[in-house]
Design a protein around this motif. Sequence first.
Motif, PDB file in Angstrom:
ATOM      1  N   GLU A 113       0.826  -1.212   0.000  1.00 45.79           N
ATOM      2  CA  GLU A 113       0.000   0.000   0.000  1.00 45.79           C
ATOM      3  C   GLU A 113       0.860   1.263   0.000  1.00 45.79           C
ATOM      4  OE1 GLU A 113      -3.149   0.261  -0.510  1.00 45.79           O
ATOM      5  OE2 GLU A 113      -3.640  -1.880  -0.419  1.00 45.79           O
ATOM      6  N   ALA A 114       2.001   1.216   0.683  1.00 42.83           N
ATOM      7  CA  ALA A 114       2.886   2.383   0.740  1.00 42.83           C
ATOM      8  C   ALA A 114       3.605   2.604  -0.585  1.00 42.83           C
ATOM      9  CB  ALA A 114       3.905   2.215   1.868  1.00 42.83           C
ATOM     10  N   LYS A 115       3.961   1.539  -1.261  1.00 44.39           N
ATOM     11  CA  LYS A 115       4.738   1.648  -2.493  1.00 44.39           C
ATOM     12  C   LYS A 115       3.864   1.951  -3.702  1.00 44.39           C
ATOM     13  CE  LYS A 115       8.515   1.016  -5.047  1.00 44.39           C
ATOM     14  NZ  LYS A 115       9.737   1.831  -4.916  1.00 44.39           N
ATOM     15  N   PHE A 116       2.763   1.219  -3.831  1.00 43.43           N
ATOM     16  CA  PHE A 116       1.945   1.308  -5.037  1.00 43.43           C
ATOM     17  C   PHE A 116       0.506   1.757  -4.788  1.00 43.43           C
ATOM     18  CE2 PHE A 116       4.842  -2.380  -6.113  1.00 43.43           C
ATOM     19  CZ  PHE A 116       5.590  -1.704  -7.066  1.00 43.43           C
ATOM     20  N   LYS A 120       0.623   5.638  -1.040  1.00 43.36           N
ATOM     21  CA  LYS A 120       1.739   6.108  -1.862  1.00 43.36           C
ATOM     22  C   LYS A 120       1.927   7.620  -1.669  1.00 43.36           C
ATOM     23  CE  LYS A 120       3.474   6.110  -6.618  1.00 43.36           C
ATOM     24  NZ  LYS A 120       3.177   5.708  -8.022  1.00 43.36           N
ATOM     25  N   GLY A 121       3.154   8.026  -1.384  1.00 42.85           N
ATOM     26  CA  GLY A 121       3.450   9.448  -1.201  1.00 42.85           C
ATOM     27  C   GLY A 121       3.394   9.912   0.242  1.00 42.85           C
ATOM     28  N   THR A 125       2.763   5.622   7.712  1.00 41.20           N
ATOM     29  CA  THR A 125       1.526   4.906   7.416  1.00 41.20           C
ATOM     30  C   THR A 125       1.290   3.797   8.433  1.00 41.20           C
ATOM     31  OG1 THR A 125       1.806   5.275   5.030  1.00 41.20           O
ATOM     32  CG2 THR A 125       0.356   3.467   5.691  1.00 41.20           C
ATOM     33  N   GLN A 273      -6.118   0.091  -1.395  1.00 35.70           N
ATOM     34  CA  GLN A 273      -6.292   0.022  -2.847  1.00 35.70           C
ATOM     35  C   GLN A 273      -6.224  -1.418  -3.337  1.00 35.70           C
ATOM     36  OE1 GLN A 273      -4.059   2.884  -5.159  1.00 35.70           O
ATOM     37  NE2 GLN A 273      -3.844   1.439  -6.859  1.00 35.70           N
ATOM     38  N   ASP A 289      12.460  -4.021  -3.165  1.00 39.10           N
ATOM     39  CA  ASP A 289      12.633  -2.683  -2.603  1.00 39.10           C
ATOM     40  C   ASP A 289      13.782  -2.673  -1.605  1.00 39.10           C
ATOM     41  OD1 ASP A 289      12.375  -0.137  -1.631  1.00 39.10           O
ATOM     42  OD2 ASP A 289      10.234  -0.287  -1.231  1.00 39.10           O
TER      43      ASP A 289
END
Length: 292
Positions: A113-116, A120-121, A125, A273, A289
Amino acid sequence: MVKVLGVDIGGTKVRMSVVDDAGAITLDEKLPTQFPLYPYLEEQVLRFLELDPEIEAIGIGTHGFVDPTQGKVIYATETLPGWTGTLVKEQLERATGKRVEVENDANAAALAEAKFGAAKGYSRTVCLTLGTGLGGGVIWDGNLLSGGKHGGAAELGHMILYPNGVLCTCGREGCSEQYVSGTALVRRIKEAGLQITPQELFTTASTNPEAQKVVDGFTKDLALVISSLQAAFDMDIVVIGGGVSESAEFWWDQLNRHLEPLLLNPVEVKVAQFENEAGILGAALLVLDENK
């Protein structure tokens, strides 16, 4: 293009997917979980390596307390019998000759969720996965908060919400996941004397007062969990995923009404998402990552 194998291990199924560095999923299979688990896992991983020789590394997200440095399962409930103590990283690297990283499945979902995805942004989180239990993952300034002496960092579902409350699978009483999870909803429904499923609970709440009381208790407890987490982390965003989140349209407004008077400061709260994709994408990110 970098290609890795992501593995998402649950109590009833193991999902295995080849994922590239753009997050695209190619080869994808869902297999029934079999025991003993490690020999079965090794067999299936070796099969995937034959199917796609371009796989460079293997990322595994699994239920349970995990020491990500050793790649060892510190503790898993009887959902995965015999899994506690397994040196997954060491054994699988020896068997495959590939780099292997292992993490808790909710932490892996938070990475995705944090990456894609929905976070994101954002720098900080908190991801909550409302499934059979209540999983949690924390991303702090871009880095995953995980591990700990006993592999239990960010086990948010085992924060005690009600002292001397409902007995948890961890052996303690009153853990958050006994009030905020799919299993908790089943118990709440039964205690209310209702003959409906959790899915039906949310769709009938607007016309069934008893169902509405159950939803109200669930959303109030979820708001309490979020407000306590804010006091600890002061996060930028909370992302709510897992199977229960699929019905969020029916209870989201109620959650926000309970949240408003409890928050120390405003915080954004979003539905995840990625639903069923989060675990597999996050597992892949463990080896895709650098800031895992």
